[in-house]
Design an enzyme around this catalytic site. Structure first.
Site, PDB file in Angstrom:
ATOM      1  N   ASP A  13       3.004  -1.859   8.178  1.00  0.00           N
ATOM      2  CA  ASP A  13       2.401  -0.583   8.781  1.00  0.00           C
ATOM      3  C   ASP A  13       2.837  -0.363  10.244  1.00  0.00           C
ATOM      4  O   ASP A  13       2.368  -1.074  11.153  1.00  0.00           O
ATOM      5  CB  ASP A  13       1.014  -0.717   8.490  1.00  0.00           C
ATOM      6  CG  ASP A  13       0.372   0.712   8.892  1.00  0.00           C
ATOM      7  OD1 ASP A  13       0.879   1.605   9.689  1.00  0.00           O
ATOM      8  OD2 ASP A  13      -0.745   1.201   8.483  1.00  0.00           O
ATOM      9  N   ARG A  66       2.559   2.038  11.997  1.00  0.00           N
ATOM     10  CA  ARG A  66       1.947   3.482  12.848  1.00  0.00           C
ATOM     11  C   ARG A  66       1.301   3.446  14.107  1.00  0.00           C
ATOM     12  O   ARG A  66       0.807   2.212  14.506  1.00  0.00           O
ATOM     13  CB  ARG A  66       0.928   4.269  11.429  1.00  0.00           C
ATOM     14  CG  ARG A  66       1.618   4.891  10.630  1.00  0.00           C
ATOM     15  CD  ARG A  66       0.684   5.325   9.651  1.00  0.00           C
ATOM     16  NE  ARG A  66       0.032   4.299   8.977  1.00  0.00           N
ATOM     17  CZ  ARG A  66      -0.712   4.639   7.819  1.00  0.00           C
ATOM     18  NH1 ARG A  66      -1.286   5.706   7.714  1.00  0.00           N
ATOM     19  NH2 ARG A  66      -1.587   3.479   7.205  1.00  0.00           N
TER      20      ARG A  66
HETATM   21  N1  LIG Z   1       6.565   2.653   3.699  1.00  0.00           N
HETATM   22  C1  LIG Z   1       5.724   3.302   2.608  1.00  0.00           C
HETATM   23  N2  LIG Z   1       4.784   4.154   3.293  1.00  0.00           N
HETATM   24  C2  LIG Z   1       4.125   4.582   2.349  1.00  0.00           C
HETATM   25  C3  LIG Z   1       4.303   4.514   0.949  1.00  0.00           C
HETATM   26  N3  LIG Z   1       3.407   5.142   0.204  1.00  0.00           N
HETATM   27  C4  LIG Z   1       2.835   6.097   1.123  1.00  0.00           C
HETATM   28  N4  LIG Z   1       3.326   5.825   2.353  1.00  0.00           N
HETATM   29  C5  LIG Z   1       3.090   6.352   3.641  1.00  0.00           C
HETATM   30  O1  LIG Z   1       1.906   5.717   3.809  1.00  0.00           O
HETATM   31  C6  LIG Z   1       0.966   6.917   4.744  1.00  0.00           C
HETATM   32  C7  LIG Z   1      -0.458   7.194   4.251  1.00  0.00           C
HETATM   33  O2  LIG Z   1      -1.321   7.526   5.211  1.00  0.00           O
HETATM   34  P1  LIG Z   1      -2.744   8.014   5.180  1.00  0.00           P
HETATM   35  O3  LIG Z   1      -2.777   9.000   4.019  1.00  0.00           O
HETATM   36  O4  LIG Z   1      -2.907   8.438   6.582  1.00  0.00           O
HETATM   37  O5  LIG Z   1      -3.395   6.629   4.823  1.00  0.00           O
HETATM   38  P2  LIG Z   1      -3.733   5.338   4.765  1.00  0.00           P
HETATM   39  O6  LIG Z   1      -3.333   4.231   5.837  1.00  0.00           O
HETATM   40  O7  LIG Z   1      -3.290   4.744   3.251  1.00  0.00           O
HETATM   41  O8  LIG Z   1      -5.521   5.263   4.640  1.00  0.00           O
HETATM   42  P3  LIG Z   1      -6.307   6.338   3.972  1.00  0.00           P
HETATM   43  O9  LIG Z   1      -7.046   7.017   5.442  1.00  0.00           O
HETATM   44  O10 LIG Z   1      -7.532   5.410   3.382  1.00  0.00           O
HETATM   45  O11 LIG Z   1      -5.800   7.156   3.304  1.00  0.00           O
HETATM   46  C8  LIG Z   1       1.824   7.907   4.952  1.00  0.00           C
HETATM   47  O12 LIG Z   1       2.579   7.885   6.159  1.00  0.00           O
HETATM   48  C9  LIG Z   1       2.898   7.913   3.758  1.00  0.00           C
HETATM   49  O13 LIG Z   1       4.105   8.353   3.798  1.00  0.00           O
HETATM   50  C10 LIG Z   1       5.079   3.560   0.604  1.00  0.00           C
HETATM   51  O14 LIG Z   1       5.284   2.990  -0.455  1.00  0.00           O
HETATM   52  N5  LIG Z   1       5.862   2.897   1.515  1.00  0.00           N
END
Ligand SMILES: Nc1nc2c(ncn2[C@@H]2O[C@H](COP(=O)(O)OP(=O)(O)OP(=O)(O)O)[C@@H](O)[C@H]2O)c(=O)[nH]1
Ligand SMILES: [Zn+2]
EC number: 3.5.4.25
Length: 211
Positions: free
Chosen positions: A126, A128
């Site tokens: 992650d 971010r």
């Molecule tokens: N690298 C990668 N990114 C992913 C994948 N699936 C989803 N994402 C990214 O994961 C991020 C999800 O972000 P959020 O919805 O803010 O959520 P989260 O950190 O999972 O936590 P929640 O607040 O519980 O939803 C987004 O930037 C998506 O593009 C994956 O398989 N690989």
């Protein structure tokens, strides 16, 4: 970090007419958005969602993840409350960008999980950042959030950056056969506070998407 407010406008949606506030991150050139509903200033904690961009889930109806379902659910819950904020942060793919996310999906198609795929590409699980939320919230005069998330690291990161998260509210929606493994990995490896049994099925909440 310099986040500059650019402009605001109305944004009608199926759930409510929000106010859309556009910001520019001068260091990266990226655009970020806040949607607000009602009077969010004044100190009372605001129902909020900090959502990272997922073009595939948010715009292209992907069922590989839960992002699009969470986005809809968050807007619906804010509309029901009559007051709230959604920060839409342009950090696609947990910060690795869209094209690398497609590379990661390719590895997942061959058996890697979401964390292993990032790592095989040389990225952290992650990548971010949440520091940009502070100037956006300051601009909106929001001082405390009731945050819809299952991700404890998001709460910790926001808190470290100075966002006052007074409550965490689960947001478990959109379970389907294509994202079951992904959600299990989020719970098992990324520490998300959720069990698959908590989830609303995608087919229950999102009939119009099945088409
Ligand atoms: N690298 C990668 N990114 C992913 C994948 N699936 C989803 N994402 C990214 O994961 C991020 C999800 O972000 P959020 O919805 O803010 O959520 P989260 O950190 O999972 O936590 P929640 O607040 O519980 O939803 C987004 O930037 C998506 O593009 C994956 O398989 N690989
Ligand atoms: Zn997604």
């Amino acid at each position: 970090m310099t986040i500059r407010f650019i402009a605001a406008s109305r944004l009608p949606t199926p759930w409510a007419t929000f106010t859309m506030h556009g910001f520019e991150d001068e260091a990266t050139g990226k655009d970020h958005i806040a949607l607000t509903l009602g009077d969010v200033s004044g100190g009372e904690p605001v129902l909020g969602r900090v959502h990272s961009e997922c073009l595939t889930g948010d715009a292209l109806f992907s069922m590989r993840c839960d992002c699009g379902y969470q986005l809809q659910e968050a807007l619906k819950r804010i509309a029901e409350e009559g007051r709230g904020v959604l920060l839409y942060l342009r950090q696609e793919g947990r910060g690795i960008g869209l094209l690398n996310k497609i590379r990661a999906y390719h590895l997942q198609d061959q058996g890697a999980d979401t964390v292993e795929a990032n790592e095989q590409l040389g990225f952290g699980a992650d990548m971010r950042r949440y520091d940009l939320c502070v100037p956006m919230l300051n601009h909106l005069n929001i001082t405390a959030l009731k945050l819809m998330t299952n991700n404890p690291r998001k709460v910790d990161a926001l808190t470290r950056d100075g966002v006052n998260v007074v409550e965490r509210l689960p947001i478990t929606t959109g379970l389907n056969p294509h994202n079951e493994q992904y959600l299990a990995t989020k719970a098992g490896k990324l520490g998300h506070m959720m069990a698959l049994g908590d989830f609303t099925q995608a087919s229950d909440v999102d009939i119009e998407r099945k088409g």
